[in-house]
Write a protein that holds these residues in place. Structure first.
Motif, PDB file in Angstrom:
ATOM      1  N   ILE A   1      14.216 -23.726   2.502  1.00  0.00           N
ATOM      2  CA  ILE A   1      13.953 -25.130   2.744  1.00  0.00           C
ATOM      3  C   ILE A   1      15.137 -25.659   3.549  1.00  0.00           C
ATOM      4  N   ALA A   2      14.873 -26.027   4.792  1.00  0.00           N
ATOM      5  CA  ALA A   2      15.959 -26.329   5.734  1.00  0.00           C
ATOM      6  C   ALA A   2      16.824 -25.064   5.803  1.00  0.00           C
ATOM      7  N   LEU A   3      18.058 -25.100   5.358  1.00  0.00           N
ATOM      8  CA  LEU A   3      18.904 -23.907   5.394  1.00  0.00           C
ATOM      9  C   LEU A   3      19.166 -23.330   4.006  1.00  0.00           C
ATOM     10  N   ARG A   4      18.509 -23.874   2.969  1.00  0.00           N
ATOM     11  CA  ARG A   4      18.804 -23.466   1.598  1.00  0.00           C
ATOM     12  C   ARG A   4      17.763 -22.476   1.092  1.00  0.00           C
ATOM     13  N   PRO A   5      18.209 -21.341   0.542  1.00  0.00           N
ATOM     14  CA  PRO A   5      17.277 -20.355  -0.002  1.00  0.00           C
ATOM     15  C   PRO A   5      16.930 -20.640  -1.465  1.00  0.00           C
ATOM     16  N   TYR A   6      15.722 -20.281  -1.838  1.00  0.00           N
ATOM     17  CA  TYR A   6      15.266 -20.370  -3.216  1.00  0.00           C
ATOM     18  C   TYR A   6      14.546 -19.073  -3.561  1.00  0.00           C
ATOM     19  N   TRP A   7      14.713 -18.637  -4.804  1.00  0.00           N
ATOM     20  CA  TRP A   7      14.001 -17.456  -5.296  1.00  0.00           C
ATOM     21  C   TRP A   7      13.212 -17.803  -6.550  1.00  0.00           C
ATOM     22  N   GLY A   8      12.064 -17.151  -6.723  1.00  0.00           N
ATOM     23  CA  GLY A   8      11.270 -17.322  -7.926  1.00  0.00           C
ATOM     24  C   GLY A   8      11.830 -16.486  -9.056  1.00  0.00           C
ATOM     25  N   GLN A   9      11.079 -16.438 -10.161  1.00  0.00           N
ATOM     26  CA  GLN A   9      11.572 -15.802 -11.372  1.00  0.00           C
ATOM     27  C   GLN A   9      11.449 -14.291 -11.347  1.00  0.00           C
ATOM     28  N   GLY A  10      10.725 -13.743 -10.419  1.00  0.00           N
ATOM     29  CA  GLY A  10      10.595 -12.298 -10.316  1.00  0.00           C
ATOM     30  C   GLY A  10       9.371 -11.763 -11.031  1.00  0.00           C
ATOM     31  N   THR A  11       8.797 -10.722 -10.440  1.00  0.00           N
ATOM     32  CA  THR A  11       7.670 -10.041 -11.059  1.00  0.00           C
ATOM     33  C   THR A  11       7.923  -8.533 -10.949  1.00  0.00           C
ATOM     34  N   GLN A  12       7.692  -7.837 -12.055  1.00  0.00           N
ATOM     35  CA  GLN A  12       8.020  -6.403 -12.114  1.00  0.00           C
ATOM     36  C   GLN A  12       6.929  -5.574 -11.444  1.00  0.00           C
ATOM     37  N   VAL A  13       7.368  -4.672 -10.587  1.00  0.00           N
ATOM     38  CA  VAL A  13       6.476  -3.676  -9.993  1.00  0.00           C
ATOM     39  C   VAL A  13       7.021  -2.305 -10.386  1.00  0.00           C
ATOM     40  N   THR A  14       6.166  -1.522 -11.042  1.00  0.00           N
ATOM     41  CA  THR A  14       6.565  -0.181 -11.473  1.00  0.00           C
ATOM     42  C   THR A  14       5.589   0.835 -10.886  1.00  0.00           C
ATOM     43  N   VAL A  15       6.133   1.810 -10.175  1.00  0.00           N
ATOM     44  CA  VAL A  15       5.309   2.843  -9.552  1.00  0.00           C
ATOM     45  C   VAL A  15       5.633   4.170 -10.228  1.00  0.00           C
ATOM     46  N   SER A  16       4.640   4.750 -10.858  1.00  0.00           N
ATOM     47  CA  SER A  16       4.847   6.020 -11.560  1.00  0.00           C
ATOM     48  C   SER A  16       4.526   7.194 -10.636  1.00  0.00           C
ATOM     49  N   SER A  17       5.229   8.279 -10.839  1.00  0.00           N
ATOM     50  CA  SER A  17       5.023   9.469  -9.990  1.00  0.00           C
ATOM     51  C   SER A  17       3.972  10.389 -10.564  1.00  0.00           C
TER      52      SER A  17
ATOM     53  N   ASP B   1       0.830  -1.197   0.000  1.00  0.00           N
ATOM     54  CA  ASP B   1       0.000   0.000   0.000  1.00  0.00           C
ATOM     55  C   ASP B   1       0.869   1.252   0.000  1.00  0.00           C
ATOM     56  N   THR B   2       0.248   2.354  -0.354  1.00  0.00           N
ATOM     57  CA  THR B   2       0.950   3.644  -0.387  1.00  0.00           C
ATOM     58  C   THR B   2       2.283   3.507  -1.121  1.00  0.00           C
ATOM     59  N   LEU B   3       2.207   2.939  -2.303  1.00  0.00           N
ATOM     60  CA  LEU B   3       3.424   2.686  -3.073  1.00  0.00           C
ATOM     61  C   LEU B   3       4.085   3.990  -3.490  1.00  0.00           C
ATOM     62  N   LYS B   4       5.410   3.923  -3.542  1.00  0.00           N
ATOM     63  CA  LYS B   4       6.228   5.070  -3.914  1.00  0.00           C
ATOM     64  C   LYS B   4       7.065   4.721  -5.154  1.00  0.00           C
ATOM     65  N   PRO B   5       7.475   5.719  -5.913  1.00  0.00           N
ATOM     66  CA  PRO B   5       8.324   5.417  -7.087  1.00  0.00           C
ATOM     67  C   PRO B   5       9.573   4.625  -6.713  1.00  0.00           C
ATOM     68  N   GLU B   6      10.099   4.845  -5.532  1.00  0.00           N
ATOM     69  CA  GLU B   6      11.302   4.098  -5.117  1.00  0.00           C
ATOM     70  C   GLU B   6      11.028   2.634  -4.805  1.00  0.00           C
ATOM     71  N   ASP B   7       9.768   2.233  -4.819  1.00  0.00           N
ATOM     72  CA  ASP B   7       9.437   0.811  -4.671  1.00  0.00           C
ATOM     73  C   ASP B   7       9.547   0.073  -6.001  1.00  0.00           C
ATOM     74  N   THR B   8       9.780   0.805  -7.078  1.00  0.00           N
ATOM     75  CA  THR B   8       9.922   0.183  -8.386  1.00  0.00           C
ATOM     76  C   THR B   8      11.100  -0.784  -8.385  1.00  0.00           C
ATOM     77  N   ALA B   9      10.815  -2.029  -8.758  1.00  0.00           N
ATOM     78  CA  ALA B   9      11.837  -3.076  -8.729  1.00  0.00           C
ATOM     79  C   ALA B   9      11.245  -4.369  -9.267  1.00  0.00           C
ATOM     80  N   VAL B  10      12.111  -5.333  -9.464  1.00  0.00           N
ATOM     81  CA  VAL B  10      11.647  -6.699  -9.691  1.00  0.00           C
ATOM     82  C   VAL B  10      11.553  -7.350  -8.318  1.00  0.00           C
ATOM     83  N   TYR B  11      10.403  -7.909  -8.038  1.00  0.00           N
ATOM     84  CA  TYR B  11      10.161  -8.540  -6.736  1.00  0.00           C
ATOM     85  C   TYR B  11      10.274 -10.050  -6.885  1.00  0.00           C
ATOM     86  N   TYR B  12      11.041 -10.645  -5.986  1.00  0.00           N
ATOM     87  CA  TYR B  12      11.308 -12.073  -6.033  1.00  0.00           C
ATOM     88  C   TYR B  12      10.711 -12.762  -4.814  1.00  0.00           C
ATOM     89  N   CYS B  13       9.944 -13.788  -5.093  1.00  0.00           N
ATOM     90  CA  CYS B  13       9.466 -14.642  -4.024  1.00  0.00           C
ATOM     91  C   CYS B  13      10.644 -15.428  -3.458  1.00  0.00           C
TER      92      CYS B  13
END
Length: 114
Positions: free
Chosen positions: A98-114, A82-94
Protein backbone atom coordinates in the motif's frame (compact mmCIF):
# COMPACT_ATOMS: atom_id res chain seq x y z
CA UNK A 1 -5.41 -3.54 6.14
CA UNK A 2 -6.65 -7.10 6.50
CA UNK A 3 -5.48 -10.04 4.41
CA UNK A 4 -7.41 -13.30 4.52
CA UNK A 5 -5.67 -16.21 2.85
CA UNK A 6 -7.03 -19.68 2.19
CA UNK A 7 -6.34 -22.77 0.13
CA UNK A 8 -3.35 -24.37 1.79
CA UNK A 9 -3.20 -28.03 2.68
CA UNK A 10 -1.49 -31.36 2.18
CA UNK A 11 -0.84 -32.66 -1.32
CA UNK A 12 1.33 -35.31 -2.91
CA UNK A 13 4.27 -34.39 -5.08
CA UNK A 14 3.12 -33.57 -8.59
CA UNK A 15 -0.23 -32.33 -7.37
CA UNK A 16 -1.79 -28.88 -7.41
CA UNK A 17 -3.17 -26.34 -4.97
CA UNK A 18 -4.68 -22.91 -5.39
CA UNK A 19 -4.21 -20.21 -2.80
CA UNK A 20 -6.48 -17.19 -2.50
CA UNK A 21 -6.12 -13.97 -0.57
CA UNK A 22 -8.65 -11.20 -0.13
CA UNK A 23 -7.47 -7.74 0.88
CA UNK A 24 -9.74 -5.35 2.74
CA UNK A 25 -9.56 -2.14 4.72
CA UNK A 26 -7.62 0.96 3.67
CA UNK A 27 -6.34 -0.39 0.37
CA UNK A 28 -7.12 2.46 -2.02
CA UNK A 29 -3.38 2.93 -2.71
CA UNK A 30 -2.72 -0.76 -3.22
CA UNK A 31 -0.09 -1.16 -5.93
CA UNK A 32 1.21 -4.71 -5.61
CA UNK A 33 -0.13 -8.12 -4.57
CA UNK A 34 1.62 -11.42 -4.30
CA UNK A 35 2.94 -14.27 -2.22
CA UNK A 36 5.93 -15.02 -0.04
CA UNK A 37 6.81 -18.27 1.69
CA UNK A 38 8.92 -19.43 4.60
CA UNK A 39 10.15 -22.97 5.03
CA UNK A 40 11.32 -24.30 8.41
CA UNK A 41 14.75 -22.94 9.25
CA UNK A 42 14.82 -20.64 6.24
CA UNK A 43 14.20 -16.98 5.61
CA UNK A 44 11.01 -15.72 4.08
CA UNK A 45 11.34 -15.49 0.32
CA UNK A 46 9.30 -14.04 -2.50
CA UNK A 47 7.31 -16.50 -4.58
CA UNK A 48 5.46 -14.22 -6.98
CA UNK A 49 4.47 -10.59 -6.97
CA UNK A 50 2.33 -8.66 -9.42
CA UNK A 51 2.73 -4.93 -9.53
CA UNK A 52 -0.38 -3.06 -10.59
CA UNK A 53 -0.30 -2.10 -14.24
CA UNK A 54 3.17 -3.48 -14.61
CA UNK A 55 5.02 -6.74 -14.36
CA UNK A 56 4.93 -10.02 -12.51
CA UNK A 57 8.03 -11.48 -10.95
CA UNK A 58 8.45 -15.12 -10.00
CA UNK A 59 11.11 -16.88 -8.00
CA UNK A 60 13.28 -18.97 -10.31
CA UNK A 61 12.32 -22.08 -8.36
CA UNK A 62 8.63 -21.75 -9.26
CA UNK A 63 8.77 -20.43 -12.82
CA UNK A 64 6.72 -22.58 -15.15
CA UNK A 65 4.89 -24.26 -12.26
CA UNK A 66 3.17 -21.43 -10.36
CA UNK A 67 0.87 -18.78 -11.78
CA UNK A 68 -0.22 -15.62 -10.01
CA UNK A 69 -3.40 -13.83 -10.98
CA UNK A 70 -5.53 -11.00 -9.62
CA UNK A 71 -9.16 -10.03 -9.57
CA UNK A 72 -8.96 -6.30 -8.94
CA UNK A 73 -12.72 -5.96 -8.59
CA UNK A 74 -12.60 -8.39 -5.67
CA UNK A 75 -9.23 -7.22 -4.29
CA UNK A 76 -8.14 -10.82 -4.51
CA UNK A 77 -4.89 -12.44 -5.53
CA UNK A 78 -4.52 -16.10 -6.41
CA UNK A 79 -1.60 -18.46 -6.67
CA UNK A 80 -2.10 -21.55 -8.79
CA UNK A 81 0.57 -24.06 -7.85
CA UNK A 82 1.09 -27.00 -10.17
CA UNK A 83 3.63 -29.81 -10.24
CA UNK A 84 4.30 -29.27 -6.57
CA UNK A 85 7.52 -30.55 -5.09
CA UNK A 86 8.42 -31.44 -1.48
CA UNK A 87 10.71 -28.40 -1.44
CA UNK A 88 7.65 -26.19 -1.93
CA UNK A 89 6.59 -27.11 1.61
CA UNK A 90 6.32 -23.87 3.57
CA UNK A 91 3.99 -21.38 5.14
CA UNK A 92 2.74 -19.14 2.36
CA UNK A 93 2.03 -15.51 3.14
CA UNK A 94 -0.17 -13.21 1.16
CA UNK A 95 1.55 -9.88 0.47
CA UNK A 96 0.29 -6.47 -0.56
CA UNK A 97 1.97 -3.12 -0.88
CA UNK A 98 0.00 0.00 0.00
CA UNK A 99 1.88 3.02 -1.31
CA UNK A 100 5.39 1.98 -0.20
CA UNK A 101 4.40 -0.06 2.88
CA UNK A 102 4.31 -3.88 2.78
CA UNK A 103 1.73 -6.01 4.57
CA UNK A 104 1.61 -9.77 5.05
CA UNK A 105 -1.30 -12.03 5.96
CA UNK A 106 -1.31 -14.66 8.67
CA UNK A 107 0.05 -17.45 6.49
CA UNK A 108 -1.33 -20.71 5.21
CA UNK A 109 0.52 -24.02 5.42
CA UNK A 110 1.34 -25.91 2.25
CA UNK A 111 2.79 -29.39 2.72
CA UNK A 112 3.93 -31.51 -0.21
CA UNK A 113 4.61 -35.16 0.53
CA UNK A 114 7.02 -37.25 -1.53
Amino acid sequence: VQLQASGGGLVQAGGSLRLSCVASGSIFRLNAMGWYRQAPGKQREVVAVNTSGSSTNYADSVKGRFTISRDNAKNTVYLQMDTLKPEDTAVYYCYVRIALRPYWGQGTQVTVSS
